[in-house]
Structures are given as C-alpha cells and as structure tokens.
Design an enzyme around this catalytic site. Sequence first.
Site, mmCIF file in Angstrom:
data_model
loop_
_atom_site.group_PDB
_atom_site.id
_atom_site.type_symbol
_atom_site.label_atom_id
_atom_site.label_comp_id
_atom_site.label_asym_id
_atom_site.label_seq_id
_atom_site.Cartn_x
_atom_site.Cartn_y
_atom_site.Cartn_z
ATOM 1 N N VAL A 18 39.239 38.588 39.326
ATOM 2 C CA VAL A 18 39.928 38.970 40.559
ATOM 3 C C VAL A 18 38.935 39.732 41.417
ATOM 4 C CG1 VAL A 18 42.289 39.053 39.670
ATOM 5 C CG2 VAL A 18 40.836 41.085 39.486
ATOM 6 N N SER A 19 39.062 39.596 42.732
ATOM 7 C CA SER A 19 38.199 40.338 43.641
ATOM 8 C C SER A 19 38.701 41.770 43.756
ATOM 9 C CB SER A 19 38.190 39.683 45.024
ATOM 10 O OG SER A 19 39.472 39.797 45.620
ATOM 11 N N THR A 20 37.920 42.603 44.414
ATOM 12 C CA THR A 20 38.315 43.998 44.613
ATOM 13 C C THR A 20 39.617 44.075 45.392
ATOM 14 O OG1 THR A 20 35.996 44.658 44.624
ATOM 15 C CG2 THR A 20 37.575 46.217 45.551
ATOM 16 N N GLU A 22 42.023 41.761 45.653
ATOM 17 C CA GLU A 22 43.129 41.292 44.821
ATOM 18 C C GLU A 22 43.519 42.332 43.782
ATOM 19 O OE1 GLU A 22 42.337 36.475 44.709
ATOM 20 O OE2 GLU A 22 41.101 37.802 43.493
ATOM 21 N N GLN A 23 42.527 42.979 43.250
ATOM 22 C CA GLN A 23 42.776 43.994 42.235
ATOM 23 C C GLN A 23 43.542 45.168 42.831
ATOM 24 O OE1 GLN A 23 39.248 45.810 40.634
ATOM 25 N NE2 GLN A 23 40.062 45.798 38.563
#
Length: 226
Positions: A18-20, A22-23
Amino acid sequence: MTPDARHQPPRALGYLRVSTEEQASSGAGLAAQRAALEAEAQRRGWDLELVEDAGYSAKNLNRPALTEALTRLDAHRADVLMVTKLDRLSRSVHDFTGLLDRAQRRGWSLVCLDLGVDTTTPAGELQAHVVASMAHYERRLIGQRTKDALAAKKAAGVRLGRPQSLPLEVVRRVVAARDGGATWQSIADALVADGVPTARGGTTWRVSTVQSVYKSQAAADLGGMR
C-alpha cells in the site's frame, strides 16, 4: 516455457503493498490483500509466505520487501510471486515486462489474481504477454494523439513551448547580428560584455543560448528564420 516448481507443494511469496496515502486513509488495504492471497494459496494447495511493503508507491521496483522476494525467487528458495492486483506490483509497462522476462529466465512464476496472469500455466503465461502488449499499445496511442494534437496547434499558428521572456530588442539584436554574418560566439561575447541578461535572468550567454534565441518563434516573427 512454463517454469516448474522446485518444491512440492510449491512455495509462493504473496506480495502486499500500500502507498503512504492508502495507508493513511484506510487500514483495510493490506488486510484485504492478505485474505485474497491466503484464500488462493489454500485453493491451490501452495505453501504461502506473505511479504509486505507498507508506505511505498509502485513508481519503480526499488522496495525492500519486493527486492528480497525477487532475490529469493532467483535463488530458487521460492517458486511463485503472487499479488492480488497488478498495480500492487508495478504501474510501469517496462518494469512488468522486465519481471516477466526475469521470471522466465530464472525459472519462477508470476501470478496476478485480478488479470488472470499466471505463468504457471500456458494460458496464464499468454495472458501475461497480452496484458503487457496492450499496455504498450495504449502508451503508443497516447503518444501519437499528443503528437497529432501538437502538430494541429502548430499548423493553426499556436505558439508551443515556453513563452519568450527576452525583450524584443534583444531578439532583434541577435537576429540582426547573425544575419549580418557574426559568429555565434561573437554574438554571445558581445551580449556578455554589454551585461544583457538571458531569458532566465543570468549573465552568461553561450553559443547554444544564442542559437535558441535565433531559432525561436519570436525571431521567426521578425523574419530571422531562413
């Protein structure tokens, strides 16, 4: 040729990312990927180990967990790299096709659940190359559309590129000097000696800078282009 698993049952590395952003927005992304990979591995009877890159984008393959997973696959300590969606692995056509080639050369398999990409089977391997080819084709179409649009604007007289920020008298001076037989270097030296600023406000005129001014749209409007 479809790679053969070296372990029975095959050892799969389930990759999660997951990207930052999305996280930060949701903690459910990794959990959903994990559940899908575990269900698929159970259905196939594969041994599964999950590896995770949290807070990384897919702009390239330089991610610690993915790098380690690829090293293990190349060393035949695992047989399959499995992801829930292609964009968890890569958004780059170049990177994806490179991974397909690497998997074939090193003797491991790649499975993307969302697209039916599965190089453990002939049909899935064909699908992998179809996906890569279609993505490449789409990029070519976008490039051609952009090129055609720019050509149409140019034909309609629309100026392209950055606006000319040099005063018109400087452009006229360059055009007159060059048309009068002055060398590029002598024009640049004269502009520096007179303290004439460049388009970016600098004080250093180079031959390439002078040539750019002479070949610019502003110079063409003055009749400087021959």
